[in-house]
Design an enzyme around this catalytic site. Sequence first.
Site, mmCIF file in Angstrom:
data_model
loop_
_atom_site.group_PDB
_atom_site.id
_atom_site.type_symbol
_atom_site.label_atom_id
_atom_site.label_comp_id
_atom_site.label_asym_id
_atom_site.label_seq_id
_atom_site.Cartn_x
_atom_site.Cartn_y
_atom_site.Cartn_z
ATOM 1 N N THR A 9 0.844 -1.192 0.000
ATOM 2 C CA THR A 9 0.000 0.000 0.000
ATOM 3 C C THR A 9 0.877 1.239 0.000
ATOM 4 O O THR A 9 1.967 1.246 0.571
ATOM 5 C CB THR A 9 -0.944 0.026 1.215
ATOM 6 N N ASN A 11 -0.965 4.062 0.684
ATOM 7 C CA ASN A 11 -1.973 4.868 1.354
ATOM 8 C C ASN A 11 -1.661 4.904 2.848
ATOM 9 O O ASN A 11 -1.702 3.877 3.522
ATOM 10 C CB ASN A 11 -3.363 4.259 1.104
ATOM 11 N N LYS A 14 -4.439 3.567 5.150
ATOM 12 C CA LYS A 14 -4.566 2.108 5.128
ATOM 13 C C LYS A 14 -3.388 1.452 5.845
ATOM 14 O O LYS A 14 -3.563 0.448 6.536
ATOM 15 C CB LYS A 14 -4.655 1.601 3.692
ATOM 16 N N ASP A 74 -7.123 -6.060 -1.761
ATOM 17 C CA ASP A 74 -7.915 -5.276 -2.700
ATOM 18 C C ASP A 74 -9.311 -5.233 -2.116
ATOM 19 O O ASP A 74 -9.850 -6.270 -1.690
ATOM 20 C CB ASP A 74 -7.926 -5.898 -4.100
ATOM 21 N N PHE A 157 -11.671 6.428 5.720
ATOM 22 C CA PHE A 157 -11.334 6.963 4.406
ATOM 23 C C PHE A 157 -12.209 6.254 3.376
ATOM 24 O O PHE A 157 -13.019 5.392 3.706
ATOM 25 C CB PHE A 157 -9.844 6.765 4.092
ATOM 26 N N TYR A 159 -15.098 5.167 1.202
ATOM 27 C CA TYR A 159 -16.559 5.256 1.296
ATOM 28 C C TYR A 159 -17.063 5.121 2.732
ATOM 29 O O TYR A 159 -18.278 5.017 2.947
ATOM 30 C CB TYR A 159 -17.201 4.175 0.431
ATOM 31 N N LYS A 187 -14.242 0.248 14.298
ATOM 32 C CA LYS A 187 -14.272 -0.077 12.876
ATOM 33 C C LYS A 187 -13.450 -1.326 12.583
ATOM 34 O O LYS A 187 -13.911 -2.233 11.876
ATOM 35 C CB LYS A 187 -13.741 1.100 12.061
ATOM 36 N N HIS A 192 -14.556 -5.225 6.983
ATOM 37 C CA HIS A 192 -14.199 -6.227 5.986
ATOM 38 C C HIS A 192 -12.701 -6.483 5.998
ATOM 39 O O HIS A 192 -12.246 -7.630 5.925
ATOM 40 C CB HIS A 192 -14.639 -5.749 4.604
#
Length: 208
Positions: A9, A11, A14, A74, A157, A159, A187, A192
């Site tokens: 990543t 990001n 993330k 992903d 971040f 959605y 969270k 997921h």
Amino acid sequence: MSPRLVLATHNAHKLGELRAILAVVPGLDPADVVAAADLGAPEPVEDGVTFAENALLKARALARATGVPAVADDSGLAVDVLGGAPGIFSARWSGRHGDDAANLTLLLAQLADVPAMHRGAQFVCAAALVTPDGYEHVETGVLRGTLTTAPRGTGGFGYDPVLVPDHQPAHATAGPLTCAELTAQEKNAISHRGQAFRALAPVIAARL
């Protein structure tokens, strides 16, 4: 000290999230985990047609480039009435990769006339481990919820500001919270990505 695990990543949000989730891996110190950018590894073209394919593409390329066990994920948002879209195109739904605000604006405009009862959606994550000796393993996590009509919350971040998870924390007495209104710990406990990486954690521990 050489890194023991590299994450595919670039990001920063993330990276922090993944490091927190991977804290459950026995014997793995956060300092042993680095990002692809830290090792100067290039980003491969994500031309898979599923989350699992793209996760494996990234992990394979990273393990090959660095010689270190690599983990990649992903993930994206699959909206029921859009037939599972944005799906693997979630990060570039508006045409500009990683433009969260533009992606949210476009998605909400596309769903403007969709009533609450039909705004079901889910976050999906495929997490892959690939080692330099060719070992590969993939785990998947799903977070079901309902989409709001406007963003809410400042956390997370992507959605996160528009998905209200079906399973809410006990303190959400004033109304259901979006993923962006949850604490990072709340969270990660249901997300997921948290599900996929916790399932992958014992596999990582066994291969390091």
